[in-house]
Design a protein around this motif. Sequence first.
Motif, PDB file in Angstrom:
ATOM      1  N   PRO A 143       0.832  -1.205   0.000  1.00 33.25           N
ATOM      2  CA  PRO A 143       0.000   0.000   0.000  1.00 33.25           C
ATOM      3  C   PRO A 143       0.865   1.252   0.000  1.00 33.25           C
ATOM      4  O   PRO A 143       1.978   1.264   0.530  1.00 33.25           O
ATOM      5  N   ALA A 144       0.341   2.304  -0.606  1.00 41.68           N
ATOM      6  CA  ALA A 144       1.072   3.565  -0.650  1.00 41.68           C
ATOM      7  C   ALA A 144       1.248   4.116   0.757  1.00 41.68           C
ATOM      8  O   ALA A 144       0.342   4.005   1.588  1.00 41.68           O
ATOM      9  N   PRO A 145       2.404   4.677   1.050  1.00 41.73           N
ATOM     10  CA  PRO A 145       2.610   5.242   2.389  1.00 41.73           C
ATOM     11  C   PRO A 145       1.665   6.412   2.632  1.00 41.73           C
ATOM     12  O   PRO A 145       1.299   7.130   1.688  1.00 41.73           O
ATOM     13  N   PRO A 146       1.243   6.612   3.860  1.00 40.25           N
ATOM     14  CA  PRO A 146       0.331   7.721   4.151  1.00 40.25           C
ATOM     15  C   PRO A 146       0.965   9.062   3.835  1.00 40.25           C
ATOM     16  O   PRO A 146       2.164   9.265   4.041  1.00 40.25           O
ATOM     17  N   ARG A 147       0.149   9.953   3.317  1.00 36.74           N
ATOM     18  CA  ARG A 147       0.654  11.274   2.958  1.00 36.74           C
ATOM     19  C   ARG A 147       0.926  12.085   4.222  1.00 36.74           C
ATOM     20  O   ARG A 147       0.086  12.130   5.122  1.00 36.74           O
ATOM     21  N   PRO A 148       2.082  12.725   4.300  1.00 40.07           N
ATOM     22  CA  PRO A 148       2.367  13.536   5.495  1.00 40.07           C
ATOM     23  C   PRO A 148       1.427  14.732   5.579  1.00 40.07           C
ATOM     24  O   PRO A 148       0.914  15.201   4.557  1.00 40.07           O
ATOM     25  N   PRO A 149       1.185  15.244   6.778  1.00 38.72           N
ATOM     26  CA  PRO A 149       0.306  16.417   6.919  1.00 38.72           C
ATOM     27  C   PRO A 149       0.832  17.601   6.119  1.00 38.72           C
ATOM     28  O   PRO A 149       2.041  17.803   6.000  1.00 38.72           O
ATOM     29  N   ALA A 150      -0.112  18.354   5.560  1.00 41.08           N
ATOM     30  CA  ALA A 150       0.266  19.518   4.764  1.00 41.08           C
ATOM     31  C   ALA A 150       0.893  20.586   5.652  1.00 41.08           C
ATOM     32  O   ALA A 150       0.534  20.748   6.825  1.00 41.08           O
ATOM     33  N   GLY A 151       1.830  21.330   5.091  1.00 42.21           N
ATOM     34  CA  GLY A 151       2.455  22.425   5.814  1.00 42.21           C
ATOM     35  C   GLY A 151       1.579  23.669   5.803  1.00 42.21           C
ATOM     36  O   GLY A 151       0.550  23.739   5.109  1.00 42.21           O
ATOM     37  N   VAL A 152       1.985  24.701   6.578  1.00 43.91           N
ATOM     38  CA  VAL A 152       1.198  25.930   6.702  1.00 43.91           C
ATOM     39  C   VAL A 152       1.046  26.626   5.359  1.00 43.91           C
ATOM     40  O   VAL A 152      -0.052  27.091   5.006  1.00 43.91           O
ATOM     41  N   ILE A 153       2.131  26.651   4.573  1.00 47.63           N
ATOM     42  CA  ILE A 153       2.057  27.349   3.279  1.00 47.63           C
ATOM     43  C   ILE A 153       1.071  26.653   2.353  1.00 47.63           C
ATOM     44  O   ILE A 153       0.252  27.307   1.689  1.00 47.63           O
ATOM     45  N   GLU A 154       1.135  25.291   2.315  1.00 47.44           N
ATOM     46  CA  GLU A 154       0.197  24.554   1.454  1.00 47.44           C
ATOM     47  C   GLU A 154      -1.238  24.770   1.902  1.00 47.44           C
ATOM     48  O   GLU A 154      -2.145  24.949   1.079  1.00 47.44           O
ATOM     49  N   LEU A 155      -1.464  24.783   3.215  1.00 48.34           N
ATOM     50  CA  LEU A 155      -2.816  25.009   3.733  1.00 48.34           C
ATOM     51  C   LEU A 155      -3.303  26.411   3.383  1.00 48.34           C
ATOM     52  O   LEU A 155      -4.484  26.605   3.034  1.00 48.34           O
ATOM     53  N   GLN A 156      -2.412  27.388   3.460  1.00 47.96           N
ATOM     54  CA  GLN A 156      -2.811  28.752   3.103  1.00 47.96           C
ATOM     55  C   GLN A 156      -3.191  28.851   1.632  1.00 47.96           C
ATOM     56  O   GLN A 156      -4.156  29.540   1.277  1.00 47.96           O
ATOM     57  N   VAL A 157      -2.440  28.150   0.781  1.00 50.09           N
ATOM     58  CA  VAL A 157      -2.764  28.144  -0.650  1.00 50.09           C
ATOM     59  C   VAL A 157      -4.150  27.560  -0.876  1.00 50.09           C
ATOM     60  O   VAL A 157      -4.947  28.067  -1.674  1.00 50.09           O
ATOM     61  N   ARG A 158      -4.479  26.475  -0.134  1.00 47.56           N
ATOM     62  CA  ARG A 158      -5.799  25.857  -0.276  1.00 47.56           C
ATOM     63  C   ARG A 158      -6.908  26.811   0.185  1.00 47.56           C
ATOM     64  O   ARG A 158      -7.969  26.914  -0.458  1.00 47.56           O
ATOM     65  N   VAL A 159      -6.667  27.490   1.326  1.00 45.41           N
ATOM     66  CA  VAL A 159      -7.671  28.435   1.831  1.00 45.41           C
ATOM     67  C   VAL A 159      -7.892  29.570   0.836  1.00 45.41           C
ATOM     68  O   VAL A 159      -9.032  29.977   0.559  1.00 45.41           O
TER      69      VAL A 159
END
Length: 213
Positions: A143-159
């Motif tokens: 199985p594919a390894p679990p994706r690490p939690p997104a960083g603050v910058i990535e989360l800000q881009v999503r918001v």
Amino acid sequence: MRMDSEKDFDLGSWTGLQNAFAAVAGSCSAARAQCLRQVRDSHLLDDLGLTWEEFCTEHAGVSRRHADHLIQQYDQFGDAYFRLSEIARVSSKTFQQIAGHVLSDNGADVLEIEGEKLPLIPENAAKIRAAIQSLRHQVRHPPAPPRPPAGVIELQVRVDALSADLAKAIAALDPAVPSPAPPADAGRAALCGLSVYAVNKFRNLARQLGASV
């Protein structure tokens, strides 16, 4: 070196060895591997005037190379490998891949898969072969390894992207249609509800972080 007929040796031990190999002839059992190792590592061959290679070819019915290989497998994997190979004919490479699932349960060797423990007995041959195939598939396709939690910058881009999408949806409402026109009013109410929902979600997250909101 050939055996000297006048040389003193343990005839009872020699007869016992012959009987033991007759009982396991042609098999790759753990018993045969143990017997081969015992003969190789003892001084009995010296007493009988036989080399290890002569004993293998003339009395054990196998080549020296094969005998050494059987002993190596037994030393590395133990009884369980031979029991399993007699049921499913697994290679040493395959056994290494699934060795973590071969366990001892109350003194009996079992193959465990998905919580089920299958004793290594001929009656379970079909289930054991199917389990081995399944385990080998898992090894080849992990199985594919679990994706690490997104960083603050990535989360800000999503918001920011979510905010921009909401802004576009709001702008798409037709301002020329007088309120309360049903389509625009329904759309405006839906977007308003979504905005309030998002605000409440983010407010709860801020509170979890200790912010006063």
